[in-house]
Write a protein that holds these residues in place. Structure first.
Motif, PDB file in Angstrom:
ATOM      1  N   GLN A   1       0.842  -1.197   0.000  1.00 14.73           N
ATOM      2  CA  GLN A   1       0.000   0.000   0.000  1.00 14.73           C
ATOM      3  C   GLN A   1       0.873   1.241   0.000  1.00 14.73           C
ATOM      4  O   GLN A   1       1.993   1.237   0.484  1.00 14.73           O
ATOM      5  N   HIS A   2       0.313   2.326  -0.570  1.00 17.10           N
ATOM      6  CA  HIS A   2       1.034   3.593  -0.577  1.00 17.10           C
ATOM      7  C   HIS A   2       0.968   4.222   0.800  1.00 17.10           C
ATOM      8  O   HIS A   2      -0.050   4.152   1.474  1.00 17.10           O
ATOM      9  N   ARG A   3       2.033   4.873   1.171  1.00 16.20           N
ATOM     10  CA  ARG A   3       2.050   5.572   2.456  1.00 16.20           C
ATOM     11  C   ARG A   3       1.825   7.052   2.221  1.00 16.20           C
ATOM     12  O   ARG A   3       2.340   7.612   1.259  1.00 16.20           O
ATOM     13  N   VAL A   4       1.083   7.671   3.108  1.00 15.44           N
ATOM     14  CA  VAL A   4       0.806   9.094   3.027  1.00 15.44           C
ATOM     15  C   VAL A   4       1.593   9.790   4.121  1.00 15.44           C
ATOM     16  O   VAL A   4       1.592   9.350   5.271  1.00 15.44           O
ATOM     17  N   ALA A   5       2.268  10.886   3.768  1.00 11.74           N
ATOM     18  CA  ALA A   5       3.029  11.638   4.765  1.00 11.74           C
ATOM     19  C   ALA A   5       2.061  12.344   5.702  1.00 11.74           C
ATOM     20  O   ALA A   5       1.159  13.044   5.269  1.00 11.74           O
ATOM     21  N   VAL A   6       2.233  12.132   6.978  1.00 14.89           N
ATOM     22  CA  VAL A   6       1.398  12.766   7.992  1.00 14.89           C
ATOM     23  C   VAL A   6       2.278  13.714   8.781  1.00 14.89           C
ATOM     24  O   VAL A   6       3.361  13.328   9.223  1.00 14.89           O
ATOM     25  N   PRO A   7       1.850  14.985   8.945  1.00 15.51           N
ATOM     26  CA  PRO A   7       2.690  15.905   9.710  1.00 15.51           C
ATOM     27  C   PRO A   7       2.864  15.414  11.140  1.00 15.51           C
ATOM     28  O   PRO A   7       1.920  14.936  11.770  1.00 15.51           O
ATOM     29  N   VAL A   8       4.062  15.528  11.632  1.00 10.93           N
ATOM     30  CA  VAL A   8       4.369  15.067  12.992  1.00 10.93           C
ATOM     31  C   VAL A   8       4.281  16.252  13.942  1.00 10.93           C
ATOM     32  O   VAL A   8       4.881  17.287  13.722  1.00 10.93           O
ATOM     33  N   THR A   9       3.476  16.105  14.977  1.00 10.53           N
ATOM     34  CA  THR A   9       3.362  17.142  15.998  1.00 10.53           C
ATOM     35  C   THR A   9       4.172  16.694  17.200  1.00 10.53           C
ATOM     36  O   THR A   9       4.192  15.527  17.527  1.00 10.53           O
ATOM     37  N   ALA A  10       4.818  17.636  17.839  1.00 10.11           N
ATOM     38  CA  ALA A  10       5.593  17.292  19.024  1.00 10.11           C
ATOM     39  C   ALA A  10       4.645  16.796  20.107  1.00 10.11           C
ATOM     40  O   ALA A  10       3.690  17.471  20.464  1.00 10.11           O
ATOM     41  N   GLU A  11       4.901  15.598  20.582  1.00 13.72           N
ATOM     42  CA  GLU A  11       4.053  15.030  21.628  1.00 13.72           C
ATOM     43  C   GLU A  11       4.410  15.678  22.958  1.00 13.72           C
ATOM     44  O   GLU A  11       5.568  15.919  23.259  1.00 13.72           O
ATOM     45  N   ARG A  12       3.403  15.977  23.727  1.00 16.43           N
ATOM     46  CA  ARG A  12       3.623  16.593  25.028  1.00 16.43           C
ATOM     47  C   ARG A  12       4.114  15.527  25.998  1.00 16.43           C
ATOM     48  O   ARG A  12       3.647  14.399  25.987  1.00 16.43           O
ATOM     49  N   LYS A  13       5.064  15.894  26.824  1.00 19.39           N
ATOM     50  CA  LYS A  13       5.640  14.966  27.795  1.00 19.39           C
ATOM     51  C   LYS A  13       4.680  14.743  28.950  1.00 19.39           C
ATOM     52  O   LYS A  13       4.001  15.660  29.394  1.00 19.39           O
ATOM     53  N   LYS A  14       4.656  13.529  29.431  1.00 13.79           N
ATOM     54  CA  LYS A  14       3.855  13.180  30.605  1.00 13.79           C
ATOM     55  C   LYS A  14       4.812  13.025  31.778  1.00 13.79           C
ATOM     56  O   LYS A  14       5.848  12.368  31.666  1.00 13.79           O
ATOM     57  N   VAL A  15       4.458  13.629  32.909  1.00 12.64           N
ATOM     58  CA  VAL A  15       5.330  13.618  34.075  1.00 12.64           C
ATOM     59  C   VAL A  15       4.507  13.260  35.308  1.00 12.64           C
ATOM     60  O   VAL A  15       3.423  13.803  35.517  1.00 12.64           O
ATOM     61  N   LEU A  16       5.035  12.365  36.093  1.00  8.26           N
ATOM     62  CA  LEU A  16       4.418  12.046  37.366  1.00  8.26           C
ATOM     63  C   LEU A  16       4.958  13.047  38.380  1.00  8.26           C
ATOM     64  O   LEU A  16       6.167  13.199  38.545  1.00  8.26           O
ATOM     65  N   LEU A  17       4.069  13.760  39.045  1.00  5.72           N
ATOM     66  CA  LEU A  17       4.486  14.798  39.986  1.00  5.72           C
ATOM     67  C   LEU A  17       3.856  14.521  41.340  1.00  5.72           C
ATOM     68  O   LEU A  17       2.645  14.386  41.449  1.00  5.72           O
ATOM     69  N   ARG A  18       4.693  14.430  42.352  1.00  9.78           N
ATOM     70  CA  ARG A  18       4.185  14.216  43.714  1.00  9.78           C
ATOM     71  C   ARG A  18       4.165  15.560  44.418  1.00  9.78           C
ATOM     72  O   ARG A  18       5.178  16.242  44.499  1.00  9.78           O
ATOM     73  N   LEU A  19       2.997  15.925  44.938  1.00  5.41           N
ATOM     74  CA  LEU A  19       2.841  17.205  45.628  1.00  5.41           C
ATOM     75  C   LEU A  19       2.248  16.981  47.003  1.00  5.41           C
ATOM     76  O   LEU A  19       1.457  16.060  47.214  1.00  5.41           O
ATOM     77  N   ASP A  20       2.590  17.860  47.909  1.00  4.25           N
ATOM     78  CA  ASP A  20       1.918  17.901  49.198  1.00  4.25           C
ATOM     79  C   ASP A  20       0.446  18.200  48.932  1.00  4.25           C
ATOM     80  O   ASP A  20       0.137  19.038  48.083  1.00  4.25           O
ATOM     81  N   PRO A  21      -0.478  17.526  49.601  1.00  2.05           N
ATOM     82  CA  PRO A  21      -1.901  17.755  49.346  1.00  2.05           C
ATOM     83  C   PRO A  21      -2.332  19.216  49.511  1.00  2.05           C
ATOM     84  O   PRO A  21      -3.165  19.707  48.741  1.00  2.05           O
ATOM     85  N   ALA A  22      -1.741  19.930  50.455  1.00  2.00           N
ATOM     86  CA  ALA A  22      -2.109  21.333  50.649  1.00  2.00           C
ATOM     87  C   ALA A  22      -1.646  22.183  49.459  1.00  2.00           C
ATOM     88  O   ALA A  22      -2.350  23.095  49.027  1.00  2.00           O
ATOM     89  N   VAL A  23      -0.460  21.866  48.922  1.00  4.95           N
ATOM     90  CA  VAL A  23       0.043  22.583  47.749  1.00  4.95           C
ATOM     91  C   VAL A  23      -0.855  22.296  46.553  1.00  4.95           C
ATOM     92  O   VAL A  23      -1.219  23.203  45.795  1.00  4.95           O
ATOM     93  N   HIS A  24      -1.245  21.034  46.381  1.00 10.86           N
ATOM     94  CA  HIS A  24      -2.138  20.676  45.278  1.00 10.86           C
ATOM     95  C   HIS A  24      -3.472  21.401  45.401  1.00 10.86           C
ATOM     96  O   HIS A  24      -3.988  21.936  44.409  1.00 10.86           O
ATOM     97  N   ASP A  25      -4.027  21.438  46.590  1.00 13.05           N
ATOM     98  CA  ASP A  25      -5.310  22.131  46.789  1.00 13.05           C
ATOM     99  C   ASP A  25      -5.192  23.618  46.471  1.00 13.05           C
ATOM    100  O   ASP A  25      -6.080  24.193  45.835  1.00 13.05           O
ATOM    101  N   ALA A  26      -4.093  24.239  46.889  1.00 15.34           N
ATOM    102  CA  ALA A  26      -3.890  25.655  46.593  1.00 15.34           C
ATOM    103  C   ALA A  26      -3.752  25.882  45.093  1.00 15.34           C
ATOM    104  O   ALA A  26      -4.330  26.826  44.538  1.00 15.34           O
ATOM    105  N   LEU A  27      -3.019  25.000  44.401  1.00 15.54           N
ATOM    106  CA  LEU A  27      -2.888  25.102  42.947  1.00 15.54           C
ATOM    107  C   LEU A  27      -4.238  24.904  42.256  1.00 15.54           C
ATOM    108  O   LEU A  27      -4.558  25.619  41.304  1.00 15.54           O
ATOM    109  N   ALA A  28      -5.017  23.952  42.721  1.00 19.28           N
ATOM    110  CA  ALA A  28      -6.328  23.684  42.124  1.00 19.28           C
ATOM    111  C   ALA A  28      -7.261  24.883  42.300  1.00 19.28           C
ATOM    112  O   ALA A  28      -7.998  25.247  41.371  1.00 19.28           O
TER     113      ALA A  28
END
Length: 91
Positions: A11-38
């Motif tokens: 099959q023929h291949r079609v060029a698809v524009p590549v978008t930069a994928e956003r990085k996923k990060v696991l972030l541990r926060l103090d619950p009070a800091v998270h609540d203030a940010l939220a």
């Protein structure tokens, strides 16, 4: 039968524009800091994740460490209407 060098089966291949994928990060926060940010995020009509990115980008810019190749924060939500007159224009 397909050979190992022909994964698309001829099959023929079609060029698809590549978008930069956003990085996923696991972030541990103090619950009070998270609540203030939220709460801060809610006040500014952002998600908590968007608020964290906003604050980090501002800190990088203030420290003179924002990379030139960093893209803008993608706009989320419903697109704006382009065919309606703006508030500054008379109908």
């Amino acid at each position: 039968m397909r050979g190992p060098g022909d994964p698309a089966g001829g099959q023929h291949r079609v060029a698809v524009p590549v978008t930069a994928e956003r990085k996923k990060v696991l972030l541990r926060l103090d619950p009070a800091v998270h609540d203030a940010l939220a709460r801060w995020a809610a006040d500014e009509l952002r998600s908590t994740n968007a608020q964290i990115e906003f604050v980090l980008r501002r800190a990088l810019a203030d420290a003179g460490r924002m990379p030139k190749e960093a893209g803008r924060i993608p706009r989320r939500g419903r697109p704006r209407k382009t065919d309606s007159p703006s508030e500054d224009e008379e109908p």
